[in-house]
Design an enzyme around this catalytic site. Structure first.
Site, PDB file in Angstrom:
ATOM      1  N   ARG A 241       0.826  -1.217   0.000  1.00 23.63           N
ATOM      2  CA  ARG A 241       0.000   0.000   0.000  1.00 23.63           C
ATOM      3  C   ARG A 241       0.865   1.274   0.000  1.00 23.63           C
ATOM      4  O   ARG A 241       0.489   2.287   0.591  1.00 23.63           O
ATOM      5  CB  ARG A 241      -0.959   0.023   1.181  1.00 23.63           C
ATOM      6  CG  ARG A 241      -1.747  -1.257   1.361  1.00 23.63           C
ATOM      7  CD  ARG A 241      -2.417  -1.713   0.102  1.00 23.63           C
ATOM      8  NE  ARG A 241      -3.126  -2.985   0.292  1.00 23.63           N
ATOM      9  CZ  ARG A 241      -3.736  -3.624  -0.701  1.00 23.63           C
ATOM     10  NH1 ARG A 241      -3.709  -3.148  -1.935  1.00 23.63           N
ATOM     11  NH2 ARG A 241      -4.366  -4.747  -0.462  1.00 23.63           N
TER      12      ARG A 241
ATOM     13  N   ASN B 100       2.388  -7.711   7.586  1.00 25.45           N
ATOM     14  CA  ASN B 100       2.451  -9.040   6.971  1.00 25.45           C
ATOM     15  C   ASN B 100       3.939  -9.389   6.965  1.00 25.45           C
ATOM     16  O   ASN B 100       4.669  -9.076   6.039  1.00 25.45           O
ATOM     17  CB  ASN B 100       1.864  -9.021   5.567  1.00 25.45           C
ATOM     18  CG  ASN B 100       0.373  -8.687   5.617  1.00 25.45           C
ATOM     19  OD1 ASN B 100      -0.353  -9.163   6.498  1.00 25.45           O
ATOM     20  ND2 ASN B 100      -0.083  -7.848   4.707  1.00 25.45           N
TER      21      ASN B 100
ATOM     22  N   GLU C 227      -6.088 -12.290   8.031  1.00 18.44           N
ATOM     23  CA  GLU C 227      -5.745 -12.343   6.609  1.00 18.44           C
ATOM     24  C   GLU C 227      -4.600 -13.316   6.333  1.00 18.44           C
ATOM     25  O   GLU C 227      -3.643 -12.997   5.643  1.00 18.44           O
ATOM     26  CB  GLU C 227      -5.389 -10.938   6.115  1.00 18.44           C
ATOM     27  CG  GLU C 227      -6.549  -9.971   6.263  1.00 18.44           C
ATOM     28  CD  GLU C 227      -6.292  -8.594   5.667  1.00 18.44           C
ATOM     29  OE1 GLU C 227      -5.135  -8.161   5.662  1.00 18.44           O
ATOM     30  OE2 GLU C 227      -7.264  -7.969   5.206  1.00 18.44           O
TER      31      GLU C 227
ATOM     32  N   ARG D  55     -18.547  -8.611   9.064  1.00 20.16           N
ATOM     33  CA  ARG D  55     -17.122  -8.400   9.350  1.00 20.16           C
ATOM     34  C   ARG D  55     -16.900  -7.244  10.332  1.00 20.16           C
ATOM     35  O   ARG D  55     -15.959  -7.270  11.122  1.00 20.16           O
ATOM     36  CB  ARG D  55     -16.377  -8.148   8.042  1.00 20.16           C
ATOM     37  CG  ARG D  55     -14.910  -7.855   8.259  1.00 20.16           C
ATOM     38  CD  ARG D  55     -14.153  -7.841   6.964  1.00 20.16           C
ATOM     39  NE  ARG D  55     -13.082  -6.857   7.029  1.00 20.16           N
ATOM     40  CZ  ARG D  55     -12.332  -6.513   6.006  1.00 20.16           C
ATOM     41  NH1 ARG D  55     -12.521  -7.058   4.827  1.00 20.16           N
ATOM     42  NH2 ARG D  55     -11.382  -5.625   6.138  1.00 20.16           N
TER      43      ARG D  55
ATOM     44  N   LYS E 117      -7.732  -0.148  14.580  1.00 21.12           N
ATOM     45  CA  LYS E 117      -7.915   0.812  13.490  1.00 21.12           C
ATOM     46  C   LYS E 117      -9.036   1.793  13.831  1.00 21.12           C
ATOM     47  O   LYS E 117      -9.926   1.479  14.614  1.00 21.12           O
ATOM     48  CB  LYS E 117      -8.246   0.081  12.180  1.00 21.12           C
ATOM     49  CG  LYS E 117      -7.039  -0.625  11.566  1.00 21.12           C
ATOM     50  CD  LYS E 117      -7.347  -1.184  10.177  1.00 21.12           C
ATOM     51  CE  LYS E 117      -6.125  -1.908   9.631  1.00 21.12           C
ATOM     52  NZ  LYS E 117      -6.330  -2.489   8.290  1.00 21.12           N
TER      53      LYS E 117
ATOM     54  N   ASP F  21     -12.003  -1.127   7.503  1.00 20.31           N
ATOM     55  CA  ASP F  21     -10.616  -1.071   7.061  1.00 20.31           C
ATOM     56  C   ASP F  21     -10.270   0.257   6.392  1.00 20.31           C
ATOM     57  O   ASP F  21     -10.229   0.327   5.166  1.00 20.31           O
ATOM     58  CB  ASP F  21     -10.353  -2.222   6.076  1.00 20.31           C
ATOM     59  CG  ASP F  21      -8.889  -2.347   5.730  1.00 20.31           C
ATOM     60  OD1 ASP F  21      -8.083  -1.650   6.349  1.00 20.31           O
ATOM     61  OD2 ASP F  21      -8.556  -3.156   4.853  1.00 20.31           O
TER      62      ASP F  21
ATOM     63  N   GLU G 224      -4.895   3.203  15.478  1.00 18.92           N
ATOM     64  CA  GLU G 224      -4.143   3.056  14.228  1.00 18.92           C
ATOM     65  C   GLU G 224      -4.851   3.822  13.118  1.00 18.92           C
ATOM     66  O   GLU G 224      -6.012   3.558  12.803  1.00 18.92           O
ATOM     67  CB  GLU G 224      -4.016   1.573  13.860  1.00 18.92           C
ATOM     68  CG  GLU G 224      -3.269   1.346  12.547  1.00 18.92           C
ATOM     69  CD  GLU G 224      -3.062  -0.140  12.206  1.00 18.92           C
ATOM     70  OE1 GLU G 224      -2.793  -0.951  13.122  1.00 18.92           O
ATOM     71  OE2 GLU G 224      -3.171  -0.483  11.017  1.00 18.92           O
TER      72      GLU G 224
ATOM     73  N   GLU H 255      -4.371   4.262   0.744  1.00 18.08           N
ATOM     74  CA  GLU H 255      -4.794   3.017   0.101  1.00 18.08           C
ATOM     75  C   GLU H 255      -6.193   3.124  -0.512  1.00 18.08           C
ATOM     76  O   GLU H 255      -6.410   2.753  -1.650  1.00 18.08           O
ATOM     77  CB  GLU H 255      -4.768   1.887   1.129  1.00 18.08           C
ATOM     78  CG  GLU H 255      -5.329   0.581   0.594  1.00 18.08           C
ATOM     79  CD  GLU H 255      -5.339  -0.534   1.639  1.00 18.08           C
ATOM     80  OE1 GLU H 255      -4.918  -0.302   2.781  1.00 18.08           O
ATOM     81  OE2 GLU H 255      -5.762  -1.647   1.276  1.00 18.08           O
TER      82      GLU H 255
ATOM     83  N   HIS I  74     -16.132   0.279   0.899  1.00 15.73           N
ATOM     84  CA  HIS I  74     -15.493  -0.897   0.297  1.00 15.73           C
ATOM     85  C   HIS I  74     -16.078  -1.271  -1.057  1.00 15.73           C
ATOM     86  O   HIS I  74     -16.412  -2.433  -1.309  1.00 15.73           O
ATOM     87  CB  HIS I  74     -15.578  -2.091   1.254  1.00 15.73           C
ATOM     88  CG  HIS I  74     -14.300  -2.896   1.257  1.00 15.73           C
ATOM     89  ND1 HIS I  74     -13.798  -3.486   0.122  1.00 15.73           N
ATOM     90  CD2 HIS I  74     -13.412  -3.192   2.243  1.00 15.73           C
ATOM     91  CE1 HIS I  74     -12.664  -4.120   0.422  1.00 15.73           C
ATOM     92  NE2 HIS I  74     -12.401  -3.938   1.689  1.00 15.73           N
TER      93      HIS I  74
HETATM   94  C1  BDP Z   1      -5.665  -3.618   4.578  1.00 14.55           C
HETATM   95  C2  BDP Z   1      -4.678  -3.732   3.478  1.00 14.55           C
HETATM   96  C3  BDP Z   1      -3.705  -4.849   3.639  1.00 14.55           C
HETATM   97  C4  BDP Z   1      -3.150  -4.850   5.040  1.00 14.55           C
HETATM   98  C5  BDP Z   1      -4.277  -4.910   6.031  1.00 14.55           C
HETATM   99  C6  BDP Z   1      -3.818  -4.780   7.466  1.00 14.55           C
HETATM  100  O1  BDP Z   1      -5.391  -3.896   2.272  1.00 14.55           O
HETATM  101  O2  BDP Z   1      -2.699  -4.697   2.667  1.00 14.55           O
HETATM  102  O3  BDP Z   1      -2.269  -5.903   5.221  1.00 14.55           O
HETATM  103  O4  BDP Z   1      -5.147  -3.847   5.842  1.00 14.55           O
HETATM  104  O5  BDP Z   1      -3.978  -3.707   8.011  1.00 14.55           O
HETATM  105  O6  BDP Z   1      -6.070  -2.286   4.592  1.00 14.55           O
HETATM  106  O7  BDP Z   1      -3.306  -5.732   8.043  1.00 14.55           O
END
Ligand code: BDP
EC number: 3.2.1.131
Length: 721
Positions: A189, A231, A312, A357, A381, A386, A408, A414, A542
């Site tokens: 991102r 990640n 994820e 979700r 967050k 998201d 966060e 993004e 989204h």
């Molecule tokens: C999402 C993103 C992804 C991130 C994820 C996260 O698309 O790339 O890994 O959040 O915050 O917004 O872990």
């Protein structure tokens, strides 16, 4: 003929006096340009008050502070400022701590300094023995550096420094950037080039950029940086990489910037040769303890770990039937002897959970309140989905009183048009911070939960997912710098207003001329709302392109998980549009405290900006403007595009007031944004029209292409994936 040399000389003088406007600037200097003060009266006053600089005491941080003051002020004043160890002149600038500087000890009263803690500072004008002093005082050297940057900011924004009596200390303890940087230097991102961390050349080569990065962060009070992607790759925890990390930590240390790493939960298996990563397994616990000891040998002030687990596809404690608390506590125990912390992310949603979700993080984390170690922060967050262009605040804020929650935010854009979109995000951050959770009655804002004042937490934190990369201007978009800047400023003091932050940023980054500042501020203040309008008005969310999240994609469906599709979120049908999160739907509203739940849950009382987030609304439902929902949607999408066009006009009218390079950069990006805004509007309206079966109002611009055309667009190699 004879006159020629004179006219050439005149021309040269003219060119020099027309100064910066004719010279190209690429944005590298950020808000730290220190151009000579333009206002003659102010310049005169500054020159009078600042005849020499006295910095007593010795440390890498004080050296940095002295250099910053000396070069910054010499440039702002347009004349050299001498730095000496004891005063020789009448009007003196003094910087230091009472323990390192006898002069500061004399001039700054201990009673005023004490409450300012480890990072706060005092700016003071005072007189003694016939001499006039401007004092930058703090309890620690890093406080002195922060105070120095504040003082410089006063001159950069041409404030009166004649009678200073100002104290400042941060409201939140850990103010941290999260870099989603991979070891191969790609940035998840990221839209501003590659990762700043040149792992291959580290630890041998310290790029000047690392120092400039640290300096910029210190100037806004950011005191931590997580170098690696959530990640995570376990390799960064191997000895070779840790030496590289240590070199970065050494470079950042004078600027008060601590280094953190992401910890891949399965690292004991991947790099430790163990068979399991079960947090209750003694061997696993021992492995992490030993790993932490190894890290602290190399980096004595290592900040700690940030962890994304069981989210994820990332491994985590649940792989072993353990809870998030079990996982976090194991790591917390490993770093506790070294005073490290663990930032454990609450961004989780299960692989197979059929429930909304938006509800999952709350469902998983709330029951764990009280089970985390003292050195764990749960990082949440701003919203429950998201980082959408707009989200209501996350219901976890206020719901876990026994656990410090770290907010966060996303600085990288993004979901907000990515690298080429002008969106000033301070109003969005502020919207979350100012949201009232009602956890302890009216006034329990997210800001007060996060700064620890509601539940008396001493461990507090705020994180921003960085938008910084190798682009010369750091952030891809020139105006992206304002988001880095305002994240830092709000992290230090969430009571600041987005207008005030924009005001100082514009003056420092471009020019202090009011004819420039006022329109640009106005443009910035409206920019986030403009993007919301042309992407996701009225609480839509989204509905962007699949996976890369670039451009509109409201038609995305039939993917392997429903909650990765757009139709899951907008739920448009012949009757209406929106996600019913009231009691008749997923009942996500119920996760909020009753006054909020009642407001969000009522079709009448729900703020219009969140309408389709919480309600499935009939196309003919009448909204506040008196229009039907469908018509309102059409107007919102159109007004978003109009706002971008207005921004273009504003920017064009300012030609000549900034250097050509940055002027042209912004102008071209605005043109891209205008095209993208129209693309969003047309694609979304045509698509939603297949459900509403109502016309786009006559007075609005018609879509340029057919829905099929928009659905056939398939951008390739979008950055940041
Ligand atoms: C999402 C993103 C992804 C991130 C994820 C996260 O698309 O790339 O890994 O959040 O915050 O917004 O872990």
């Amino acid at each position: 003929m004879k006159r020629k040399p004179v006219s050439l000389l005149l021309l040269l003088l003219f060119l020099l006096s027309a100064n910066h406007r004719l010279l190209a600037e690429d944005g590298y200097r950020l808000w730290q340009r220190y151009e000579q003060v333009q206002d003659a009266a102010r310049l005169q006053a500054y020159r009078q008050a600042l005849n020499e600089l006295v910095v007593q005491g010795n440390s890498p941080t004080l050296t940095v502070a002295q250099q910053e003051l000396q070069t910054g002020l010499s440039s702002l004043l347009g004349q050299p400022l001498a730095a000496v160890k004891s005063p020789t002149k009448q009007n003196i600038l003094v910087a230091g701590t009472p323990s390192g500087s006898a002069l500061v000890k004399e001039l700054a009263t201990a009673a005023r300094l004490k409450p300012l803690g480890e990072e706060g500072y005092l700016l003071l004008t005072t007189a003694k023995d016939g001499k006039q002093y401007t004092v930058i005082a703090a309890n620690t050297d890093i406080g002195v550096l922060y105070g120095s940057f504040h003082f410089l900011r006063l001159l950069q924004t041409q404030q009166d420094i004649g009678k200073l009596s100002l104290a400042s200390s941060p409201k939140i303890k850990h103010r941290v950037l999260n870099h989603w940087d991979n070891l191969d230097r790609t940035v998840e991102r990221g839209y501003s080039g590659f990762s700043l961390w040149d792992w291959h050349r580290l630890p041998g080569y310290i790029d000047q950029r690392y120092l400039d990065y640290a300096r910029a962060n210190a100037s806004v009070g950011i005191n931590g940086t997580v170098l690696t992607n959530v990640n995570a790759n376990a390799l960064v925890l191997t000895q070779d990489y840790l030496k590289k990390v240590a070199a970065l930590a050494d470079a950042f240390r004078p600027y008060g910037l601590k280094v953190y790493l992401t910890a891949r939960f399965s690292a004991p298996i991947e790099i430790g040769g163990l068979k399991t990563a079960d947090p209750l397994d003694p061997q696993v616990q021992a492995w992490w303890k030993q790993k932490a000891d190894e890290i602290y040998t190399l980096i004595p002030d290592f900040g700690g770990f940030l962890v994304k687990a069981n989210s994820e596809g990332q491994p985590g404690p649940q792989n072993y039937g353990r809870t998030h608390a079990d996982g976090a506590n194991m790591l917390a125990d490993a770093v506790a002897p070294h005073k490290g912390i663990v930032m454990w992310r609450a961004f989780v949603y299960s692989e197979d959970e059929p429930d909304d979700r938006a509800k999952q993080a709350y469902n998983e984390f709330k029951p764990l309140d009280g089970q985390f170690r003292d050195n764990v922060l749960v990082q949440v967050k701003n919203g429950a989905i998201d980082f959408q262009p707009r989200e209501p605040f996350h219901p976890l804020f206020g719901a876990m009183p026994k656990t410090p929650l770290m907010l966060e935010l996303q600085i990288t854009q993004e979901y907000l048009g990515q690298g080429t979109t002008l969106a000033y995000l301070s109003p969005m951050y502020k919207e979350t911070l100012a949201s009232d959770t009602y956890a302890k009655g009216k006034g329990t804002t997210v800001a007060k939960v996060v700064d620890g004042s509601v539940d008396k937490h001493r461990l507090t934190g705020i994180a921003g997912v960085a938008n910084i990369g190798t682009d010369r201007n750091w952030t891809g978009h020139q105006f992206g710098q304002a988001n880095w800047y305002s994240f830092g400023r709000l992290a230090w003091d969430h009571a600041l207003s987005p207008e005030a932050i924009a005001d100082e940023w514009i003056k420092m980054t471009f020019t202090g001329e009011q004819e420039f500042v006022a329109p640009v501020k106005n443009m910035m203040m409206n920019s986030h709302e403009a993007v919301v309008n042309y992407m996701t008005p009225l609480g839509l969310h989204h509905i962007m392109g699949w996976s890369h999240h670039y451009g509109p994609g409201p038609w995305i469906k039939d993917k392997h998980r429903a909650d990765w599709t757009s139709v899951y979120y907008h739920r448009a049908d012949e009757k209406g549009i929106g996600f019913d999160r009231t009691a008749s739907g997923s009942n996500a509203v119920n996760q909020y405290f009753p006054p909020v739940a009642k407001e969000f849950g009522s079709l009448k009382r729900c703020p219009e900006k969140y309408l389709l987030w919480f309600h499935h609304v009939d196309w003919d439902h009448q909204v506040n403007s008196g229009r039907t929902l469908w018509n309102e949607l059409c107007y919102r999408y159109s007004s978003g595009v109009d706002s971008v066009r207005q921004m273009q006009k504003t920017w064009d009218s300012l030609e000549g007031m900034v250097d050509r390079e940055r002027f042209s950069h912004v102008k071209q990006f605005l043109a891209i944004q205008e095209q993208e805004a129209a693309w969003w509007r047309d694609a979304c309206l045509l698509y939603f029209q297949t459900f509403s079966k109502r016309p786009i109002p006559q007075d609005l611009e018609k879509p340029a292409h057919t829905l099929d055309y928009y659905m056939s667009l398939d951008p390739q190699f979008v950055p940041g994936i």
